[in-house]
Design a protein around this motif. Structure first.
Motif, PDB file in Angstrom:
ATOM      1  N   UNK A  25      26.516  56.169  49.762  1.00 23.27           N
ATOM      2  CA  UNK A  25      26.986  55.359  48.635  1.00 23.27           C
ATOM      3  C   UNK A  25      28.509  55.285  48.626  1.00 23.27           C
ATOM      4  N   UNK A  26      29.018  54.079  48.696  1.00 25.66           N
ATOM      5  CA  UNK A  26      30.449  53.820  48.602  1.00 25.66           C
ATOM      6  C   UNK A  26      30.625  52.694  47.579  1.00 25.66           C
ATOM      7  N   UNK A  27      30.918  53.053  46.324  1.00 25.71           N
ATOM      8  CA  UNK A  27      31.148  52.012  45.321  1.00 25.71           C
ATOM      9  C   UNK A  27      32.346  51.144  45.710  1.00 25.71           C
ATOM     10  N   UNK A  28      32.219  49.844  45.514  1.00 23.18           N
ATOM     11  CA  UNK A  28      33.274  48.928  45.937  1.00 23.18           C
ATOM     12  C   UNK A  28      34.592  49.186  45.207  1.00 23.18           C
ATOM     13  N   UNK A  29      34.546  49.589  43.938  1.00 25.10           N
ATOM     14  CA  UNK A  29      35.790  49.906  43.222  1.00 25.10           C
ATOM     15  C   UNK A  29      36.509  51.067  43.904  1.00 25.10           C
ATOM     16  N   UNK A  70      38.810  57.759  58.397  1.00 24.86           N
ATOM     17  CA  UNK A  70      39.276  59.094  58.016  1.00 24.86           C
ATOM     18  C   UNK A  70      39.405  59.205  56.497  1.00 24.86           C
ATOM     19  N   UNK A  71      39.939  58.176  55.851  1.00 26.45           N
ATOM     20  CA  UNK A  71      40.108  58.196  54.393  1.00 26.45           C
ATOM     21  C   UNK A  71      38.756  58.201  53.682  1.00 26.45           C
ATOM     22  N   UNK A  72      37.793  57.432  54.184  1.00 22.65           N
ATOM     23  CA  UNK A  72      36.451  57.405  53.577  1.00 22.65           C
ATOM     24  C   UNK A  72      35.785  58.769  53.733  1.00 22.65           C
ATOM     25  N   UNK A  73      35.890  59.347  54.912  1.00 20.46           N
ATOM     26  CA  UNK A  73      35.284  60.665  55.120  1.00 20.46           C
ATOM     27  C   UNK A  73      35.917  61.706  54.195  1.00 20.46           C
ATOM     28  N   UNK A  74      37.225  61.635  54.031  1.00 23.93           N
ATOM     29  CA  UNK A  74      37.904  62.560  53.133  1.00 23.93           C
ATOM     30  C   UNK A  74      37.499  62.371  51.675  1.00 23.93           C
ATOM     31  N   UNK A  75      37.261  61.156  51.293  1.00 20.34           N
ATOM     32  CA  UNK A  75      36.913  60.841  49.897  1.00 20.34           C
ATOM     33  C   UNK A  75      35.443  61.091  49.581  1.00 20.34           C
ATOM     34  N   UNK A  76      34.546  60.704  50.508  1.00 20.65           N
ATOM     35  CA  UNK A  76      33.110  60.732  50.222  1.00 20.65           C
ATOM     36  C   UNK A  76      32.350  61.830  50.964  1.00 20.65           C
ATOM     37  N   UNK A  78      31.394  61.877  54.204  1.00 23.21           N
ATOM     38  CA  UNK A  78      30.568  61.447  55.338  1.00 23.21           C
ATOM     39  C   UNK A  78      31.328  60.383  56.127  1.00 23.21           C
ATOM     40  N   UNK A  79      30.956  60.288  57.404  1.00 17.39           N
ATOM     41  CA  UNK A  79      31.599  59.309  58.287  1.00 17.39           C
ATOM     42  C   UNK A  79      30.922  57.960  58.139  1.00 17.39           C
ATOM     43  N   UNK A  80      31.736  56.935  58.105  1.00 18.22           N
ATOM     44  CA  UNK A  80      31.256  55.550  58.090  1.00 18.22           C
ATOM     45  C   UNK A  80      32.002  54.819  59.198  1.00 18.22           C
ATOM     46  N   UNK A  81      31.268  54.206  60.099  1.00 13.23           N
ATOM     47  CA  UNK A  81      31.904  53.392  61.139  1.00 13.23           C
ATOM     48  C   UNK A  81      32.502  52.154  60.472  1.00 13.23           C
ATOM     49  N   UNK A  82      33.762  51.882  60.785  1.00 15.05           N
ATOM     50  CA  UNK A  82      34.459  50.726  60.221  1.00 15.05           C
ATOM     51  C   UNK A  82      34.987  49.860  61.364  1.00 15.05           C
TER      52      UNK A  82
END
Length: 188
Positions: A25-29, A70-76, A78-82
């Protein structure tokens, strides 16, 4: 006194596999906040499936993608391919579409964006005739997929997603309506 200006460019970030079935889950906000915290401007998201548009100093899209991962993994946690693609590349993808996009429903035409260009011979073993009327065409860091009955029922999409075909390449697919909207949002 000379003032130095940095050239900026519009980019689209395409996140793979988020907000599907309650996983990753990655809320758009929050995605907008992450992008802003990375120093990007004019951040907008489109749909809930991980599409964001932003302006940044002109740089290598893969560098931008790694920073966002890296920022998404730090925030949430888990790794997300971007994948990050610039506006001119998105427009070139749309302009080079080998299928009559204007005549098709958005769900019938898809673009799978690729982090790097695969060799065409990776797809040589696919028996294209066996998947008709579905078709695909390899473009510049993109696979175009014509699936007249939609992606969910596509046997060709399933075959193209086999790990051996895209080994070592990050890939994420968008329907043509989303591609067209991202082109619109990244065009000055």
């Amino acid at each position: 006194m000379t003032t130095r200006t940095t050239k900026t460019k519009k980019y689209a970030a395409l996140l793979r596999g988020i907000n599907v079935g309650g996983a990753k889950k990655v809320p758009m906000a929050e995605l907008r906040t992450v992008l802003e915290e990375l120093g990007h401007a004019g951040v907008q998201t489109y749909l809930q499936s991980g599409n964001a548009v932003f302006t940044a100093p002109e740089q290598d899209p893969q560098t931008l993608a790694r920073g966002l991962e890296k920022a998404i993994e730090g925030r949430f946690g888990f790794r997300v391919a971007c994948l990050v693609v610039d506006g001119p590349h998105l427009k070139a993808v749309a302009d080079a579409c080998p299928y009559p996009a204007a005549e098709l429903e958005g769900k019938q035409l898809h673009a799978t964006f690729l982090s790097e260009q695969p060799a065409a011979d990776r797809f040589a073993a696919l028996d294209r005739e066996a998947f008709l009327p579905e078709e695909f065409t390899l473009g510049d860091r993109v696979l175009y997929l014509y699936a007249p009955n939609g992606l969910g029922r596509s046997k060709l999409a399933e075959a193209l997603a086999r790990p051996a075909l895209l080994k070592g390449i990050d890939a994420t697919t968008r329907n043509w309506n989303t591609v067209a909207k991202l082109v619109e949002l990244t065009t000055d």
